[in-house]
Motif scaffolding. Sequence first.
Motif, PDB file in Angstrom:
ATOM      1  N   ALA D  86      21.050 -15.333 -16.190  1.00 29.64           N
ATOM      2  CA  ALA D  86      19.466 -15.300 -16.470  1.00 29.64           C
ATOM      3  C   ALA D  86      19.370 -14.236 -17.649  1.00 29.64           C
ATOM      4  O   ALA D  86      18.833 -14.303 -18.972  1.00 29.64           O
ATOM      5  N   LEU D  87      19.853 -13.055 -17.376  1.00 33.97           N
ATOM      6  CA  LEU D  87      19.636 -11.669 -18.452  1.00 33.97           C
ATOM      7  C   LEU D  87      20.623 -12.038 -19.626  1.00 33.97           C
ATOM      8  O   LEU D  87      20.107 -11.818 -20.644  1.00 33.97           O
ATOM      9  N   ALA D  88      21.854 -12.661 -19.440  1.00 32.71           N
ATOM     10  CA  ALA D  88      22.827 -12.919 -20.642  1.00 32.71           C
ATOM     11  C   ALA D  88      21.923 -13.701 -21.532  1.00 32.71           C
ATOM     12  O   ALA D  88      22.114 -13.556 -22.649  1.00 32.71           O
ATOM     13  N   ILE D  89      21.217 -14.803 -20.995  1.00 27.98           N
ATOM     14  CA  ILE D  89      20.591 -15.905 -21.666  1.00 27.98           C
ATOM     15  C   ILE D  89      19.310 -14.868 -22.594  1.00 27.98           C
ATOM     16  O   ILE D  89      19.223 -15.083 -23.651  1.00 27.98           O
ATOM     17  N   GLY D  90      18.739 -14.231 -22.093  1.00 31.56           N
ATOM     18  CA  GLY D  90      17.463 -13.411 -22.422  1.00 31.56           C
ATOM     19  C   GLY D  90      18.233 -12.220 -23.565  1.00 31.56           C
ATOM     20  O   GLY D  90      17.712 -12.283 -24.809  1.00 31.56           O
TER      21      GLY D  90
ATOM     22  N   LEU E  34      29.352 -17.056 -28.549  1.00 32.66           N
ATOM     23  CA  LEU E  34      28.753 -16.609 -27.212  1.00 32.66           C
ATOM     24  C   LEU E  34      27.511 -17.400 -26.946  1.00 32.66           C
ATOM     25  O   LEU E  34      27.012 -17.598 -25.726  1.00 32.66           O
ATOM     26  N   ASP E  35      26.731 -17.654 -27.934  1.00 32.34           N
ATOM     27  CA  ASP E  35      25.426 -18.439 -27.724  1.00 32.34           C
ATOM     28  C   ASP E  35      25.649 -19.733 -27.136  1.00 32.34           C
ATOM     29  O   ASP E  35      24.884 -20.265 -26.233  1.00 32.34           O
ATOM     30  N   SER E  36      26.827 -20.556 -27.331  1.00 31.50           N
ATOM     31  CA  SER E  36      27.119 -21.717 -26.313  1.00 31.50           C
ATOM     32  C   SER E  36      27.549 -21.377 -24.967  1.00 31.50           C
ATOM     33  O   SER E  36      27.188 -21.807 -24.252  1.00 31.50           O
ATOM     34  N   GLN E  37      28.145 -20.126 -24.983  1.00 26.61           N
ATOM     35  CA  GLN E  37      28.871 -19.812 -23.569  1.00 26.61           C
ATOM     36  C   GLN E  37      27.583 -19.682 -22.650  1.00 26.61           C
ATOM     37  O   GLN E  37      27.712 -20.079 -21.427  1.00 26.61           O
ATOM     38  N   VAL E  38      26.541 -19.061 -22.997  1.00 26.49           N
ATOM     39  CA  VAL E  38      25.664 -18.533 -21.789  1.00 26.49           C
ATOM     40  C   VAL E  38      24.625 -19.686 -21.457  1.00 26.49           C
ATOM     41  O   VAL E  38      24.275 -19.690 -20.180  1.00 26.49           O
ATOM     42  N   TYR E  39      24.991 -20.883 -21.903  1.00 25.41           N
ATOM     43  CA  TYR E  39      24.149 -21.852 -21.206  1.00 25.41           C
ATOM     44  C   TYR E  39      25.152 -22.861 -20.475  1.00 25.41           C
ATOM     45  O   TYR E  39      24.728 -24.078 -19.942  1.00 25.41           O
ATOM     46  N   GLY E  42      27.081 -22.216 -14.217  1.00 23.17           N
ATOM     47  CA  GLY E  42      27.929 -20.866 -13.535  1.00 23.17           C
ATOM     48  C   GLY E  42      27.000 -21.031 -12.312  1.00 23.17           C
ATOM     49  O   GLY E  42      26.914 -21.920 -11.395  1.00 23.17           O
ATOM     50  N   ALA E  43      26.746 -19.711 -11.990  1.00 20.36           N
ATOM     51  CA  ALA E  43      25.725 -19.476 -10.759  1.00 20.36           C
ATOM     52  C   ALA E  43      24.489 -20.213 -10.728  1.00 20.36           C
ATOM     53  O   ALA E  43      24.029 -20.716  -9.728  1.00 20.36           O
ATOM     54  N   LEU E  44      23.938 -20.131 -11.937  1.00 17.72           N
ATOM     55  CA  LEU E  44      22.874 -21.221 -12.035  1.00 17.72           C
ATOM     56  C   LEU E  44      23.298 -22.266 -12.851  1.00 17.72           C
ATOM     57  O   LEU E  44      24.070 -22.435 -13.682  1.00 17.72           O
ATOM     58  N   PRO E  45      22.635 -23.553 -12.505  1.00 21.16           N
ATOM     59  CA  PRO E  45      22.957 -24.672 -13.062  1.00 21.16           C
ATOM     60  C   PRO E  45      22.495 -24.971 -14.378  1.00 21.16           C
ATOM     61  O   PRO E  45      21.381 -24.091 -14.816  1.00 21.16           O
ATOM     62  N   LYS E  46      22.905 -25.833 -15.137  1.00 24.52           N
ATOM     63  CA  LYS E  46      22.725 -25.858 -16.574  1.00 24.52           C
ATOM     64  C   LYS E  46      21.060 -25.960 -16.708  1.00 24.52           C
ATOM     65  O   LYS E  46      20.614 -25.758 -17.865  1.00 24.52           O
ATOM     66  N   LYS E  47      20.735 -26.835 -15.772  1.00 19.96           N
ATOM     67  CA  LYS E  47      19.245 -27.419 -15.939  1.00 19.96           C
ATOM     68  C   LYS E  47      18.188 -26.075 -15.898  1.00 19.96           C
ATOM     69  O   LYS E  47      17.581 -26.004 -16.971  1.00 19.96           O
ATOM     70  N   LYS E  49      19.244 -23.123 -16.833  1.00 18.91           N
ATOM     71  CA  LYS E  49      19.512 -22.439 -18.212  1.00 18.91           C
ATOM     72  C   LYS E  49      18.810 -22.979 -19.362  1.00 18.91           C
ATOM     73  O   LYS E  49      18.436 -22.196 -20.075  1.00 18.91           O
ATOM     74  N   GLU E  50      18.652 -24.170 -19.229  1.00 19.19           N
ATOM     75  CA  GLU E  50      17.953 -24.941 -20.428  1.00 19.19           C
ATOM     76  C   GLU E  50      16.337 -24.423 -20.231  1.00 19.19           C
ATOM     77  O   GLU E  50      15.836 -24.386 -21.316  1.00 19.19           O
TER      78      GLU E  50
END
Lengths: 116, 116, 116, 116, 116, 116
Positions: D86-90, E34-39, E42-47, E49-50
């Motif tokens: 989450a922080l990486a997105i931020g 990097l901007d593509s990678q963070v979404y 992973g531990a958090l689902p894509k949904k 993250k969006e």
Amino acid sequence: MSNSTIENFGQERERLNQIVMKYSGSSIKRFYSLDSQVYGDGALPKKTKELLGLVASLVLRCDDCIKYHVVRCHQEGVTSDELDEALAIGLVVGGSITIPHLRRTLQAWDELKRAD
Amino acid sequence: MSNSTIENFGQERERLNQIVMKYSGSSIKRFYSLDSQVYGDGALPKKTKELLGLVASLVLRCDDCIKYHVVRCHQEGVTSDELDEALAIGLVVGGSITIPHLRRTLQAWDELKRAD
Amino acid sequence: MSNSTIENFGQERERLNQIVMKYSGSSIKRFYSLDSQVYGDGALPKKTKELLGLVASLVLRCDDCIKYHVVRCHQEGVTSDELDEALAIGLVVGGSITIPHLRRTLQAWDELKRAD
Amino acid sequence: MSNSTIENFGQERERLNQIVMKYSGSSIKRFYSLDSQVYGDGALPKKTKELLGLVASLVLRCDDCIKYHVVRCHQEGVTSDELDEALAIGLVVGGSITIPHLRRTLQAWDELKRAD
Amino acid sequence: MSNSTIENFGQERERLNQIVMKYSGSSIKRFYSLDSQVYGDGALPKKTKELLGLVASLVLRCDDCIKYHVVRCHQEGVTSDELDEALAIGLVVGGSITIPHLRRTLQAWDELKRAD
Amino acid sequence: MSNSTIENFGQERERLNQIVMKYSGSSIKRFYSLDSQVYGDGALPKKTKELLGLVASLVLRCDDCIKYHVVRCHQEGVTSDELDEALAIGLVVGGSITIPHLRRTLQAWDELKRAD
């Protein structure tokens, strides 16, 4: 931007500034004067100052300000490599939220370079 | 803005707010209600509150919010001199990055005054 | 803020402004002068202008600016009810992200009122 | 944060909120109530909502808001890997200007994990 | 957005990104990667993250970023109720200054749902 | 800043960055690496890049970022006149809301110059 696009952008800006001057008292007029002054030659060359104005505009995400400073950077002889490195700093400092503005910055630059 | 431009702006705003209401649960609805409440008469007159909303919108650089509060300021009888002084504070607090919005603020004001 | 806290805040501000003046050329000095000018009496009374400065500072979330304008609002005779209504506009416009600053605004106000 | 640091943070927050309540009329009170409501369980679980609040606070760079949501994330069972993502997105959205806040976010998280 | 509007939005975005790539050195390219990678998952689902990307875009008030993440949320199966709750958090955190963007977010969502 | 203050600032920064590294996956690590890369020598000299980083930090109002770039500007041989002109651009672009940060920028600069 083609030469005519730059001209149109400059003319519209001028037209709106005249409306600002019509309603503004001394404070807004003084601000405008100060805004011109800070980009003049001094200890730092105009070119560096326009890059500073451009990166500040990018991180604050103001398209009109960006367009103005891109044209000025072009006039001051900034190269594509210099622009890329300045924009990379703006992008890293300001994050992906600046990307739509980065796109429009380089679209304007591309038009300026094509018209060279 | 001519009377018809104001009308169009209001109608489009209304149309989109209906889409917001279609999808929003109680939280967004409560926010909308609270947003209306804070600009009502009270210890401070509506006119002062609209100036507060306008300057806050200018320093945060939101054109739609600015346009809404410019129309409301005009309805509450703000004079051109009062508007100039409020905008000068917004410009000095928020800096030259607000100038494109200042231009559009005074363009809207100019249209409102011409239609008086 | 107790009278001595206000005094300390003012003295530290003054000390740092002297360092600014030591290094600043004419542009920064002109900005400082303009910054004083916009809050002077005019078509809008000083009291309204200080409320505009306060709400702009709240939505932009600058604690030092808030503290300065809270003291000035108090000096211009703003009442607690007027302050509450102005802050409510700032809170609704700027959102919950302003709440930590709202807390510090009212903590300062509470100290000013206790010292009345 | 050690348990006593969390407690102190919560107590100071509570003390200042009481000052806010002392001076606030119905608008600010309604905002506070709405601010609680949006983080409650619903179609999205509380955990997701706290992550949304945390990332919004990070990109808007509010340390007090971050600290509050980090504690809440910990209470809702967010894992270190989830927090990192989450922080990486931020960080990517908001840019390097968020790094000082990212440091303080993870310093708080580290203290919470050590006290587990 | 109708399917053709989404397509046009995607095509224009692609066209401008090619101009960015034409002028960008390794730093901007690495940022894009990097901007593509963070979404990604992973531990958090894509949904989730969006939704994080959407709320961050709303509080920072970037219409292009919002539009991109609304389309992605729709693709990841976010429901209207989940969207409403995420947007309510963004609105409360970011304040009424986000309302024009909230309107456009839900206008885009409405078009996506009508095309379902 | 005296030499020991600079050292302390650097050490605390280093200590917190180690906590960041402890919890961060590849995305945050890649961002850190990219953040170093953009300030390296290239078409633009390091000195210009540090000025760009400083002005971006001033208009975005991040004290830690400012302090870091002020120290780096000093190391790269920026003169007091060059700093003044760069800061004047930041002040005019960003407005009076940046003044508290401008004060702290020049306080740090003053300490660096006294230790020369």
